[in-house]
Design a protein around this motif. Structure first.
Motif, short mmCIF file in Angstrom:
data_model
loop_
_atom_site.label_atom_id
_atom_site.label_comp_id
_atom_site.label_asym_id
_atom_site.label_seq_id
_atom_site.Cartn_x
_atom_site.Cartn_y
_atom_site.Cartn_z
N ALA A 145 0.84 -1.19 0.00
CA ALA A 145 0.00 0.00 0.00
C ALA A 145 0.88 1.25 0.00
O ALA A 145 1.95 1.26 0.61
CB ALA A 145 -0.92 0.00 1.22
N PHE A 146 0.42 2.28 -0.68
CA PHE A 146 1.13 3.55 -0.76
C PHE A 146 0.18 4.69 -0.43
O PHE A 146 -0.99 4.67 -0.82
CB PHE A 146 1.71 3.77 -2.16
CG PHE A 146 2.80 2.80 -2.51
CD1 PHE A 146 4.13 3.10 -2.24
CD2 PHE A 146 2.50 1.58 -3.10
CE1 PHE A 146 5.14 2.20 -2.56
CE2 PHE A 146 3.51 0.68 -3.43
CZ PHE A 146 4.83 0.99 -3.14
N ALA A 147 0.69 5.68 0.30
CA ALA A 147 -0.09 6.86 0.66
C ALA A 147 0.50 8.10 0.00
O ALA A 147 1.74 8.28 -0.01
CB ALA A 147 -0.13 7.03 2.18
N ASP A 148 -0.36 8.94 -0.52
CA ASP A 148 0.03 10.13 -1.27
C ASP A 148 0.15 11.32 -0.32
O ASP A 148 -0.83 11.98 0.02
CB ASP A 148 -1.04 10.40 -2.34
CG ASP A 148 -0.76 11.62 -3.18
OD1 ASP A 148 0.27 12.27 -2.98
OD2 ASP A 148 -1.60 11.91 -4.07
N THR A 149 1.39 11.63 0.11
CA THR A 149 1.57 12.67 1.11
C THR A 149 1.61 14.08 0.51
O THR A 149 1.53 15.06 1.25
CB THR A 149 2.84 12.41 1.95
OG1 THR A 149 3.96 12.17 1.07
CG2 THR A 149 2.65 11.20 2.84
N ARG A 150 1.70 14.20 -0.81
CA ARG A 150 1.58 15.52 -1.44
C ARG A 150 0.12 15.96 -1.45
O ARG A 150 -0.20 17.08 -1.03
CB ARG A 150 2.14 15.49 -2.87
CG ARG A 150 3.65 15.39 -2.93
CD ARG A 150 4.18 15.38 -4.36
NE ARG A 150 3.77 14.19 -5.10
CZ ARG A 150 4.22 13.86 -6.31
NH1 ARG A 150 5.11 14.66 -6.92
NH2 ARG A 150 3.82 12.77 -6.92
N GLN A 204 7.79 20.01 3.66
CA GLN A 204 8.86 20.31 2.72
C GLN A 204 8.27 20.56 1.34
O GLN A 204 7.16 20.14 1.04
CB GLN A 204 9.85 19.14 2.62
CG GLN A 204 10.42 18.68 3.93
CD GLN A 204 11.35 17.49 3.76
OE1 GLN A 204 11.56 16.99 2.65
NE2 GLN A 204 11.92 17.03 4.86
N ARG A 205 9.05 21.21 0.50
CA ARG A 205 8.70 21.29 -0.91
C ARG A 205 9.36 20.12 -1.64
O ARG A 205 10.57 19.93 -1.55
CB ARG A 205 9.15 22.62 -1.52
CG ARG A 205 8.72 22.76 -3.00
CD ARG A 205 9.01 24.15 -3.54
NE ARG A 205 8.24 25.15 -2.81
CZ ARG A 205 6.96 25.45 -3.05
NH1 ARG A 205 6.29 24.79 -3.99
NH2 ARG A 205 6.34 26.38 -2.35
N HIS A 206 8.56 19.33 -2.32
CA HIS A 206 9.08 18.21 -3.11
C HIS A 206 9.67 18.80 -4.38
O HIS A 206 8.96 19.30 -5.25
CB HIS A 206 7.95 17.23 -3.42
CG HIS A 206 8.39 16.04 -4.20
ND1 HIS A 206 8.00 15.82 -5.50
CD2 HIS A 206 9.19 15.00 -3.86
CE1 HIS A 206 8.54 14.70 -5.94
NE2 HIS A 206 9.27 14.19 -4.97
N ARG A 211 5.85 20.56 -5.60
CA ARG A 211 4.62 20.52 -4.79
C ARG A 211 5.00 20.42 -3.32
O ARG A 211 6.03 19.83 -2.97
CB ARG A 211 3.75 19.32 -5.18
CG ARG A 211 3.16 19.39 -6.57
CD ARG A 211 2.38 18.12 -6.89
NE ARG A 211 1.27 17.93 -5.97
CZ ARG A 211 0.53 16.81 -5.90
NH1 ARG A 211 0.82 15.78 -6.71
NH2 ARG A 211 -0.46 16.72 -5.04
N MET A 212 4.17 20.96 -2.45
CA MET A 212 4.40 20.84 -1.01
C MET A 212 4.05 19.42 -0.56
O MET A 212 3.21 18.75 -1.16
CB MET A 212 3.59 21.87 -0.25
CG MET A 212 4.01 23.31 -0.52
SD MET A 212 5.76 23.62 -0.12
CE MET A 212 5.72 23.48 1.69
#
Length: 310
Positions: A145-150, A204-206, A211-212
């Motif tokens: 599973a993956f979570a989208d932190t942006r 952080q800024r990616h 994107r933040m």
């Protein structure tokens, strides 16, 4: 090549079909994958025909590789040929299945919590490339599973964003903290504060996507500048927000040769344990690329001292 890309969720996760690495890793194939990972955070490639050697070649195109030497120094025997490949399988050196009650089996429980690779080290991980070599039946479990932190950051309320940005919090990451959360009895006498932690900005800024992002994980032991109660309350609030179903995808592993690539600096991941996983061999090998962004080292000393477990 007849390459096709299918979006898994709007703006997050993609599956690419038609890339075959039998004859090596071309620059065109790498660029195709890199663009997709930058946009979607997680990319699945099916039936790649990658070997240990070509997996490492592909990973090196993303940057400088991490290795398993800290784990070997801590006492783990490496059953794989290359130190650049992390053995994230449930297989011992003799080919038997890892005993769930053994130290390694207990440590592996931490993989079931949403985390990012190597945030507990001075220099964090950027990309991870996980290749399947041997898989249990689908009904046994083992999805990732993956979570989208942006997007999770994007959808925070404005007051919360303002609070996070004005305080510019630093989170302290510990591998032993997450292991203790997952296996509290086994690690009951372990005090994570007696070991080094990785210090990284919480927001952080990616850089590659501009994107933040919430840089958060189960490895976070505490948020600096807050008392224990307030630190836990803020972390729990953000972690629960970022792991809501609407931000999560679950990827099934179909066949040996399937590869998943993700960017640890804008996603979290975990193993979705199934009812029969401990009954079947599951051979998975991960190449991990050191982050090369300006935030790679966080607020840490530039040292090669890294954490490892036997």
């Amino acid at each position: 090549m007849n390459v096709k890309l299918r979006e898994l969720k709007p703006g997050f996760g993609a599956e690419i079909q038609g890339l075959d690495f039998t004859d090596g890793v071309s620059e065109h194939s790498f660029r195709t994958v890199k663009r997709a990972v930058t946009k979607y955070g997680v990319v699945v490639l099916r039936d790649t025909n990658l070997t240990d050697e070509t997996q490492i070649v592909l990973a090196r195109k993303f940057g400088e590789l991490d290795d398993v030497k800290p784990y070997i120094s801590a006492g783990r025997k490496n059953r794989l040929k290359y130190d650049e490949l992390f053995d994230v399988s449930n297989i011992e050196e003799d080919g038997s299945i890892v005993d769930p009650n053994s130290p390694r089996g207990q440590a592996n429980k931490g993989n079931s919590l949403f985390h990012v690779d190597s945030s507990f080290n001075p220099r964090r991980a950027g990309y991870s490339l996980l290749l399947a070599h041997e898989l249990p039946p689908l009904e046994a479990g083992g999805k990732t599973a993956f979570a989208d932190t942006r997007t999770a950051y994007d959808e925070l309320d404005q007051d919360t964003k303002d609070m996070l940005l004005s305080n510019n919090y630093v989170a302290a990451h510990s591998i032993l903290h997450s292991k203790k959360l997952a296996a509290p009895d086994f690690y009951a006498k372990t005090d994570p504060t007696q070991y080094p932690m990785g210090r990284h900005r919480l927001v952080q800024r990616h850089e590659s996507s501009n994107r933040m992002n919430l840089y958060i994980a189960a490895h976070v032991h505490h948020i600096e500048g807050l008392g224990e109660k307030d630190s836990k309350a803020l972390f729990d609030r953000l972690f629960q927000h970022a792991t809501q179903e609407k931000y999560v995808i679950e990827i099934e592993w179909h066949n040996p040769g399937d590869l998943v690539i993700w960017d640890n600096t804008c996603t979290m991941h975990r193993v979705v344990s199934g009812p029969f996983m401990s009954k079947y061999r599951r051979d998975m090998r991960r190449a991990t690329v050191h982050d090369s962004s300006s935030q790679a080292w966080g607020l840490n000393e530039h040292t090669d001292i890294r954490q490892g477990l036997p």
